[in-house]
Design a protein around this motif. Structure first.
Motif, PDB file in Angstrom:
ATOM      1  N   MET A 288     -50.043 -53.413  29.240  1.00 51.18           N
ATOM      2  CA  MET A 288     -49.387 -53.882  29.901  1.00 51.18           C
ATOM      3  C   MET A 288     -47.877 -53.667  29.794  1.00 51.18           C
ATOM      4  SD  MET A 288     -47.579 -56.690  26.290  1.00 51.18           S
ATOM      5  CE  MET A 288     -46.420 -58.571  27.439  1.00 51.18           C
ATOM      6  N   THR A 289     -47.151 -54.060  30.925  1.00 50.31           N
ATOM      7  CA  THR A 289     -46.032 -53.356  31.360  1.00 50.31           C
ATOM      8  C   THR A 289     -44.989 -54.054  30.506  1.00 50.31           C
ATOM      9  OG1 THR A 289     -46.795 -53.244  33.361  1.00 50.31           O
ATOM     10  CG2 THR A 289     -44.730 -53.256  33.062  1.00 50.31           C
ATOM     11  N   VAL A 290     -44.111 -53.199  29.493  1.00 48.82           N
ATOM     12  CA  VAL A 290     -43.212 -54.172  28.930  1.00 48.82           C
ATOM     13  C   VAL A 290     -41.470 -53.966  29.635  1.00 48.82           C
ATOM     14  CG1 VAL A 290     -43.700 -52.444  26.764  1.00 48.82           C
ATOM     15  CG2 VAL A 290     -42.298 -51.816  28.196  1.00 48.82           C
ATOM     16  N   ARG A 291     -40.689 -54.491  29.115  1.00 46.52           N
ATOM     17  CA  ARG A 291     -39.285 -54.873  29.826  1.00 46.52           C
ATOM     18  C   ARG A 291     -38.290 -54.105  29.454  1.00 46.52           C
ATOM     19  NH1 ARG A 291     -39.460 -60.822  33.438  1.00 46.52           N
ATOM     20  NH2 ARG A 291     -41.608 -60.495  34.559  1.00 46.52           N
ATOM     21  N   ASP A 292     -37.646 -53.110  30.126  1.00 43.53           N
ATOM     22  CA  ASP A 292     -36.312 -52.924  29.310  1.00 43.53           C
ATOM     23  C   ASP A 292     -35.440 -52.425  29.398  1.00 43.53           C
ATOM     24  OD1 ASP A 292     -38.220 -51.166  27.602  1.00 43.53           O
ATOM     25  OD2 ASP A 292     -37.979 -49.618  28.690  1.00 43.53           O
ATOM     26  N   ILE A 293     -34.298 -52.239  29.836  1.00 45.25           N
ATOM     27  CA  ILE A 293     -33.179 -52.862  29.878  1.00 45.25           C
ATOM     28  C   ILE A 293     -31.924 -51.509  30.543  1.00 45.25           C
ATOM     29  CG2 ILE A 293     -30.107 -53.781  29.825  1.00 45.25           C
ATOM     30  CD1 ILE A 293     -32.148 -56.383  31.026  1.00 45.25           C
TER      31      ILE A 293
ATOM     32  N   CYS B 235     -36.684 -63.707  42.569  1.00 48.20           N
ATOM     33  CA  CYS B 235     -36.420 -62.731  41.410  1.00 48.20           C
ATOM     34  C   CYS B 235     -38.073 -62.584  40.530  1.00 48.20           C
ATOM     35  CB  CYS B 235     -35.042 -62.055  40.682  1.00 48.20           C
ATOM     36  SG  CYS B 235     -34.264 -61.848  42.001  1.00 48.20           S
ATOM     37  N   ARG B 236     -38.091 -63.445  40.190  1.00 46.66           N
ATOM     38  CA  ARG B 236     -39.576 -63.755  38.325  1.00 46.66           C
ATOM     39  C   ARG B 236     -40.779 -63.312  39.077  1.00 46.66           C
ATOM     40  NH1 ARG B 236     -37.533 -68.730  37.025  1.00 46.66           N
ATOM     41  NH2 ARG B 236     -35.623 -68.579  35.358  1.00 46.66           N
ATOM     42  N   GLU B 237     -40.456 -64.188  40.948  1.00 49.23           N
ATOM     43  CA  GLU B 237     -42.168 -63.608  41.541  1.00 49.23           C
ATOM     44  C   GLU B 237     -42.254 -61.818  41.985  1.00 49.23           C
ATOM     45  OE1 GLU B 237     -44.352 -64.754  45.553  1.00 49.23           O
ATOM     46  OE2 GLU B 237     -42.657 -66.126  45.205  1.00 49.23           O
ATOM     47  N   GLN B 238     -40.926 -61.826  42.680  1.00 49.00           N
ATOM     48  CA  GLN B 238     -40.712 -60.238  42.632  1.00 49.00           C
ATOM     49  C   GLN B 238     -41.067 -59.456  41.693  1.00 49.00           C
ATOM     50  OE1 GLN B 238     -36.248 -59.965  44.000  1.00 49.00           O
ATOM     51  NE2 GLN B 238     -37.639 -61.360  46.208  1.00 49.00           N
ATOM     52  N   ILE B 239     -40.715 -59.439  40.144  1.00 51.51           N
ATOM     53  CA  ILE B 239     -40.516 -58.491  39.394  1.00 51.51           C
ATOM     54  C   ILE B 239     -42.032 -58.601  38.669  1.00 51.51           C
ATOM     55  CG2 ILE B 239     -40.110 -59.869  37.259  1.00 51.51           C
ATOM     56  CD1 ILE B 239     -38.473 -57.538  36.671  1.00 51.51           C
ATOM     57  N   GLY B 240     -42.434 -59.816  38.862  1.00 55.97           N
ATOM     58  CA  GLY B 240     -44.093 -59.882  39.409  1.00 55.97           C
ATOM     59  C   GLY B 240     -45.002 -58.513  39.875  1.00 55.97           C
ATOM     60  N   ARG B 241     -44.700 -58.487  40.984  1.00 57.32           N
ATOM     61  CA  ARG B 241     -45.737 -57.275  41.567  1.00 57.32           C
ATOM     62  C   ARG B 241     -45.120 -55.816  41.343  1.00 57.32           C
ATOM     63  NH1 ARG B 241     -43.590 -60.891  45.879  1.00 57.32           N
ATOM     64  NH2 ARG B 241     -42.016 -59.421  46.536  1.00 57.32           N
ATOM     65  N   PHE B 242     -44.111 -55.990  40.712  1.00 56.42           N
ATOM     66  CA  PHE B 242     -43.773 -54.281  40.063  1.00 56.42           C
ATOM     67  C   PHE B 242     -44.733 -54.436  39.232  1.00 56.42           C
ATOM     68  CE2 PHE B 242     -40.267 -54.650  42.948  1.00 56.42           C
ATOM     69  CZ  PHE B 242     -40.321 -53.362  43.676  1.00 56.42           C
ATOM     70  N   GLU B 243     -44.521 -55.267  38.273  1.00 57.31           N
ATOM     71  CA  GLU B 243     -45.654 -55.023  36.986  1.00 57.31           C
ATOM     72  C   GLU B 243     -46.953 -55.592  37.391  1.00 57.31           C
ATOM     73  OE1 GLU B 243     -43.500 -57.712  33.673  1.00 57.31           O
ATOM     74  OE2 GLU B 243     -44.186 -59.102  34.884  1.00 57.31           O
ATOM     75  N   SER B 244     -47.507 -55.310  38.504  1.00 58.61           N
ATOM     76  CA  SER B 244     -48.307 -55.655  38.919  1.00 58.61           C
ATOM     77  C   SER B 244     -49.290 -54.112  38.620  1.00 58.61           C
ATOM     78  CB  SER B 244     -49.743 -56.627  40.091  1.00 58.61           C
ATOM     79  OG  SER B 244     -48.687 -56.116  40.558  1.00 58.61           O
ATOM     80  N   LEU B 245     -48.093 -52.696  38.968  1.00 54.74           N
ATOM     81  CA  LEU B 245     -48.709 -51.247  39.439  1.00 54.74           C
ATOM     82  C   LEU B 245     -49.520 -51.154  38.728  1.00 54.74           C
ATOM     83  CD1 LEU B 245     -45.182 -50.856  41.309  1.00 54.74           C
ATOM     84  CD2 LEU B 245     -47.352 -50.831  42.523  1.00 54.74           C
ATOM     85  N   SER B 246     -50.764 -50.253  38.748  1.00 59.65           N
ATOM     86  CA  SER B 246     -50.882 -49.185  38.238  1.00 59.65           C
ATOM     87  C   SER B 246     -50.588 -47.947  36.837  1.00 59.65           C
ATOM     88  CB  SER B 246     -52.749 -48.782  37.988  1.00 59.65           C
ATOM     89  OG  SER B 246     -53.162 -48.119  37.614  1.00 59.65           O
ATOM     90  N   GLY B 247     -50.645 -48.201  36.495  1.00 55.31           N
ATOM     91  CA  GLY B 247     -49.750 -46.814  35.763  1.00 55.31           C
ATOM     92  C   GLY B 247     -47.893 -46.936  35.195  1.00 55.31           C
ATOM     93  N   VAL B 248     -47.682 -47.866  35.790  1.00 54.11           N
ATOM     94  CA  VAL B 248     -46.691 -48.206  35.592  1.00 54.11           C
ATOM     95  C   VAL B 248     -46.343 -48.197  33.925  1.00 54.11           C
ATOM     96  CG1 VAL B 248     -44.520 -49.323  35.238  1.00 54.11           C
ATOM     97  CG2 VAL B 248     -45.554 -48.230  37.151  1.00 54.11           C
ATOM     98  N   ASP B 249     -45.563 -48.347  32.664  1.00 52.67           N
ATOM     99  CA  ASP B 249     -45.939 -48.912  31.225  1.00 52.67           C
ATOM    100  C   ASP B 249     -44.193 -49.647  31.088  1.00 52.67           C
ATOM    101  OD1 ASP B 249     -48.018 -47.131  30.926  1.00 52.67           O
ATOM    102  OD2 ASP B 249     -46.628 -45.504  31.098  1.00 52.67           O
ATOM    103  N   ALA B 250     -43.310 -49.235  31.684  1.00 48.04           N
ATOM    104  CA  ALA B 250     -41.908 -49.843  31.876  1.00 48.04           C
ATOM    105  C   ALA B 250     -41.254 -50.661  32.694  1.00 48.04           C
ATOM    106  CB  ALA B 250     -41.196 -49.549  30.583  1.00 48.04           C
ATOM    107  N   LEU B 251     -40.784 -51.718  32.782  1.00 49.44           N
ATOM    108  CA  LEU B 251     -40.130 -51.805  34.065  1.00 49.44           C
ATOM    109  C   LEU B 251     -38.485 -52.039  33.323  1.00 49.44           C
ATOM    110  CD1 LEU B 251     -41.578 -55.352  35.964  1.00 49.44           C
ATOM    111  CD2 LEU B 251     -41.848 -52.349  36.370  1.00 49.44           C
TER     112      LEU B 251
END
Length: 332
Positions: free
Chosen positions: A1-6, A294-310
């Motif tokens: 699961m991709t988490v979100r940071d600031i 922006c909610r749609e755009q960040i969802g596309r980045f979250e779907s990237l395989s190999g990324v653990d945190a945005l």
């Protein structure tokens, strides 16, 4: 699961209290961690200590603390202390920065950045283990240091920043994670191959490592303001922060744009440099527009395989209201 940071902003913030307030807002909104860089703003250590004292559960981290201003042993001691004051919430990020910062701002020779980063990580990990530090490197030869306090439990992970193939491979081989910035989806896939190649070379367990992708984000009802602020931010990094971001963008298929932005910025044509950032590039490396977009755009980045945190970061000219609105819109 991709988490979100600031990724906390460093430019034009009115006070440490403001950064603490943003961190509290991020904690309440469910973000996992707040990161703070060290560039031209407040130092990361003092600020993160204040944040740790005024929050309860959100993680803290340096992204990145450069490896030229402090000795590796002192970076290790700093990690020990931040882990203590945060009660186990630290993740340490280190990296070489670039010659504009290291040489131009601080008068230190920018020599052998890859080797220095590797040796720093290795020494920091010795310090964190609590054993006597004995290290015979190309840059550092150390002996006899040992903590006079208890080593941290748990031991905080040590991540590395990097843009180019070799620096990303180094992160995979020696660090516990990699911090990526201004990456397109295709460019990120290429660098993930380098990272995972380093993981194999270092006989590391990829499941124990974390890849964090930082995204310039601005989610406002005023769509044009959001996109203009973000476009200006991207142009500043490409044109005003040396050659590293320019070259990284060129490797990702935007060579003409990268060099146009850099040339116009160097000539004092900052508005033209900003205008050279087309919508396709902006959408490839950032999240900017209305809340719904922006909610749609960040969802596309979250779907990237190999990324653990945005890592939700903010345009350098964004005001506090812009930042807080974006934190709210993009909350996990």
């Amino acid at each position: 699961m991709t988490v979100r940071d600031i990724y906390l902003p460093v430019a034009a913030q009115p006070s440490v209290d403001a950064l603490v307030g943003m961190s509290q807002l991020a904690e309440d909104a469910g973000y996992e961690r707040v990161w703070l860089p060290e560039t031209w703003g407040r130092d990361a250590v003092t600020t993160l200590t204040s944040i740790a004292e005024h929050t309860d559960g959100v993680g803290i981290g340096t992204s990145v603390m450069n490896v030229y201003f402090r000795s590796p042993t002192l970076i290790g001691q700093t990690a020990v202390t931040l882990q203590e004051v945060s009660e186990g919430r630290l993740r340490m990020g280190v990296g070489p920065s670039g010659p504009i910062v290291i040489e131009g701002w601080h008068g230190v020779d920018f020599e052998r950045p890859l080797r220095r980063t590797r040796e720093t990580i290795e020494v920091v990990k010795q310090v964190l283990d609590g054993e006597t530090v004995n290290y015979d490197g190309d840059i550092f030869q150390l002996s006899g240091f040992r903590l006079r306090c208890d080593p941290p439990d748990p031991v905080p992970p040590v991540d590395a920043g990097g843009l180019g193939p070799k620096s990303v491979e180094l992160a995979g081989r020696f660090a516990d994670g990699w911090h990526a910035l201004l990456m397109t989806r295709a460019g990120l896939r290429d660098r993930l191959e380098d990272f995972e190649g380093g993981t194999a070379l270092g006989d590391r367990n990829r499941e124990d490592q974390r890849v964090t992708l930082s995204l310039p984000c601005c989610a406002l009802d005023d769509r044009e303001r959001a996109r203009d602020l973000t476009r200006q931010h991207v142009a500043f990094y490409i044109g005003g922060m040396g050659t590293y971001y320019r070259d990284a963008l060129a490797r990702q298929g935007y060579e003409d744009t990268a060099y146009e932005v850099a040339e116009k910025w160097a000539s004092g044509e900052q508005a033209a440099a900003t205008d050279a950032i087309g919508d396709d590039l902006l959408d490839a490396i950032a999240v900017a527009g209305t809340p719904e977009e922006c909610r749609e755009q960040i969802g596309r980045f979250e779907s990237l395989s190999g990324v653990d945190a945005l890592n939700v970061s903010f345009p350098r000219a964004a005001e506090r209201d812009d930042i807080e609105a974006t934190i709210d819109v993009l909350a996990p």
